[in-house]
Design a protein around this motif. Sequence first.
Motif, mmCIF file in Angstrom:
data_model
loop_
_atom_site.group_PDB
_atom_site.id
_atom_site.type_symbol
_atom_site.label_atom_id
_atom_site.label_comp_id
_atom_site.label_asym_id
_atom_site.label_seq_id
_atom_site.Cartn_x
_atom_site.Cartn_y
_atom_site.Cartn_z
ATOM 1 N N LEU A 197 59.772 111.384 85.825
ATOM 2 C CA LEU A 197 60.919 112.284 85.944
ATOM 3 C C LEU A 197 61.429 112.663 84.558
ATOM 4 C CD1 LEU A 197 62.930 113.491 88.087
ATOM 5 C CD2 LEU A 197 64.342 111.470 87.676
ATOM 6 N N ASP A 198 61.733 113.960 84.391
ATOM 7 C CA ASP A 198 62.330 114.422 83.142
ATOM 8 C C ASP A 198 62.997 115.772 83.377
ATOM 9 O OD1 ASP A 198 61.955 113.440 80.048
ATOM 10 O OD2 ASP A 198 62.346 115.601 80.188
ATOM 11 N N LYS A 199 63.924 116.110 82.502
ATOM 12 C CA LYS A 199 64.609 117.402 82.571
ATOM 13 C C LYS A 199 63.774 118.518 81.933
ATOM 14 C CE LYS A 199 69.185 115.282 82.390
ATOM 15 N NZ LYS A 199 68.737 113.896 82.321
ATOM 16 N N ASN A 200 62.767 118.132 81.163
ATOM 17 C CA ASN A 200 61.995 119.080 80.378
ATOM 18 C C ASN A 200 60.567 119.183 80.923
ATOM 19 O OD1 ASN A 200 60.323 120.202 78.335
ATOM 20 N ND2 ASN A 200 61.838 119.649 76.775
ATOM 21 N N LYS A 201 60.237 120.334 81.499
ATOM 22 C CA LYS A 201 58.893 120.541 82.055
ATOM 23 C C LYS A 201 57.810 120.433 80.987
ATOM 24 C CE LYS A 201 59.415 123.655 85.993
ATOM 25 N NZ LYS A 201 59.107 125.014 86.474
ATOM 26 N N SER A 202 58.108 120.887 79.788
ATOM 27 C CA SER A 202 57.110 120.857 78.711
ATOM 28 C C SER A 202 56.678 119.433 78.389
ATOM 29 C CB SER A 202 57.643 121.538 77.452
ATOM 30 O OG SER A 202 57.874 122.901 77.699
ATOM 31 N N LYS A 203 57.635 118.521 78.363
ATOM 32 C CA LYS A 203 57.295 117.116 78.112
ATOM 33 C C LYS A 203 56.429 116.561 79.236
ATOM 34 C CE LYS A 203 61.035 114.752 77.269
ATOM 35 N NZ LYS A 203 62.289 114.105 76.871
ATOM 36 N N LEU A 204 56.706 116.972 80.461
ATOM 37 C CA LEU A 204 55.904 116.507 81.591
ATOM 38 C C LEU A 204 54.484 117.084 81.530
ATOM 39 C CD1 LEU A 204 58.557 116.674 84.436
ATOM 40 C CD2 LEU A 204 57.620 114.614 83.367
ATOM 41 N N LYS A 205 54.345 118.335 81.074
ATOM 42 C CA LYS A 205 53.019 118.940 80.939
ATOM 43 C C LYS A 205 52.189 118.194 79.900
ATOM 44 C CE LYS A 205 54.360 123.536 82.445
ATOM 45 N NZ LYS A 205 54.613 124.932 82.055
ATOM 46 N N ILE A 206 52.817 117.819 78.802
ATOM 47 C CA ILE A 206 52.122 117.044 77.765
ATOM 48 C C ILE A 206 51.722 115.684 78.312
ATOM 49 C CG2 ILE A 206 52.429 115.897 75.534
ATOM 50 C CD1 ILE A 206 54.243 118.348 74.776
ATOM 51 N N ALA A 207 52.629 115.049 79.059
ATOM 52 C CA ALA A 207 52.323 113.744 79.672
ATOM 53 C C ALA A 207 51.167 113.882 80.657
ATOM 54 C CB ALA A 207 53.558 113.183 80.363
ATOM 55 N N ALA A 208 51.141 114.966 81.415
ATOM 56 C CA ALA A 208 50.060 115.192 82.380
ATOM 57 C C ALA A 208 48.708 115.284 81.672
ATOM 58 C CB ALA A 208 50.331 116.459 83.186
ATOM 59 N N GLU A 209 48.680 115.965 80.541
ATOM 60 C CA GLU A 209 47.440 116.072 79.769
ATOM 61 C C GLU A 209 46.975 114.704 79.283
ATOM 62 O OE1 GLU A 209 48.084 118.963 76.668
ATOM 63 O OE2 GLU A 209 48.555 120.537 78.121
ATOM 64 N N LYS A 210 47.906 113.907 78.802
ATOM 65 C CA LYS A 210 47.562 112.561 78.330
ATOM 66 C C LYS A 210 47.051 111.700 79.478
ATOM 67 C CE LYS A 210 50.761 112.442 74.425
ATOM 68 N NZ LYS A 210 51.929 111.764 73.832
ATOM 69 N N LEU A 211 47.713 111.787 80.617
ATOM 70 C CA LEU A 211 47.298 110.990 81.775
ATOM 71 C C LEU A 211 45.945 111.453 82.318
ATOM 72 C CD1 LEU A 211 50.794 110.650 83.421
ATOM 73 C CD2 LEU A 211 49.407 108.757 82.549
ATOM 74 N N SER A 212 45.667 112.750 82.237
ATOM 75 C CA SER A 212 44.363 113.271 82.661
ATOM 76 C C SER A 212 43.248 112.658 81.821
ATOM 77 C CB SER A 212 44.318 114.794 82.547
ATOM 78 O OG SER A 212 45.090 115.376 83.552
ATOM 79 N N LYS A 213 43.507 112.515 80.537
ATOM 80 C CA LYS A 213 42.510 111.903 79.645
ATOM 81 C C LYS A 213 42.291 110.430 79.971
ATOM 82 C CE LYS A 213 43.292 115.147 75.895
ATOM 83 N NZ LYS A 213 43.866 115.370 74.584
ATOM 84 N N LEU A 214 43.262 109.823 80.665
ATOM 85 C CA LEU A 214 43.144 108.420 81.073
ATOM 86 C C LEU A 214 42.566 108.278 82.488
ATOM 87 C CD1 LEU A 214 46.557 107.101 79.696
ATOM 88 C CD2 LEU A 214 44.277 106.746 78.707
ATOM 89 N N GLY A 215 42.172 109.410 83.082
ATOM 90 C CA GLY A 215 41.518 109.361 84.385
ATOM 91 C C GLY A 215 42.407 109.651 85.583
ATOM 92 N N TYR A 216 43.625 110.115 85.337
ATOM 93 C CA TYR A 216 44.527 110.465 86.440
ATOM 94 C C TYR A 216 44.416 111.956 86.710
ATOM 95 C CZ TYR A 216 46.353 105.846 85.759
ATOM 96 O OH TYR A 216 46.446 104.488 85.661
ATOM 97 N N GLN A 217 44.463 112.322 87.980
ATOM 98 C CA GLN A 217 44.374 113.724 88.362
ATOM 99 C C GLN A 217 45.773 114.314 88.474
ATOM 100 O OE1 GLN A 217 41.876 114.530 91.734
ATOM 101 N NE2 GLN A 217 42.752 116.551 92.023
ATOM 102 N N TYR A 218 45.975 115.426 87.815
ATOM 103 C CA TYR A 218 47.238 116.156 87.906
ATOM 104 C C TYR A 218 47.374 116.726 89.310
ATOM 105 C CZ TYR A 218 50.496 120.045 87.381
ATOM 106 O OH TYR A 218 51.540 120.921 87.552
#
Length: 121
Positions: free
Chosen positions: A33-54
């Motif tokens: 959870l965050d107020k900033n979508k951009s931070k969540l998009k960056i987190a999604a990219e990092k998590l994708s590299k760790l094997g999580y599906q967006y």
Amino acid sequence: MITKEIIEDFFENLDKGGEFDTSSKLLWGYFFLDKNKSKLKIAAEKLSKLGYQYVDIFEAEKENPNDSEEYYLHVERIEYHDVNSLDQRNKDFYLFAKNNNLDCYDGFDAGNIITSENVIK
């Protein structure tokens, strides 16, 4: 904070319900959870590299109409968990949220794996 006792209750309820086989892999969803979508998009990219599906970034429901907008990041991965491994995953995600300046890691859910073989046609 999701405690080990909460996870134990979660598994107990899953086992009682009979809808999930907790001795095998399930589809696990995780939410940040965050107020900033951009931070969540960056987190999604990092998590994708760790094997999580967006899955999605979506607006959180407001308890009060005057509350500021907040957004959830939903990622998922097919994996096996028991109480201890899910407890560790939660600890890892609390740290991930902190290290990436997200408002919080907000929890998990579990579901059965849907494939073309188990879909009713």
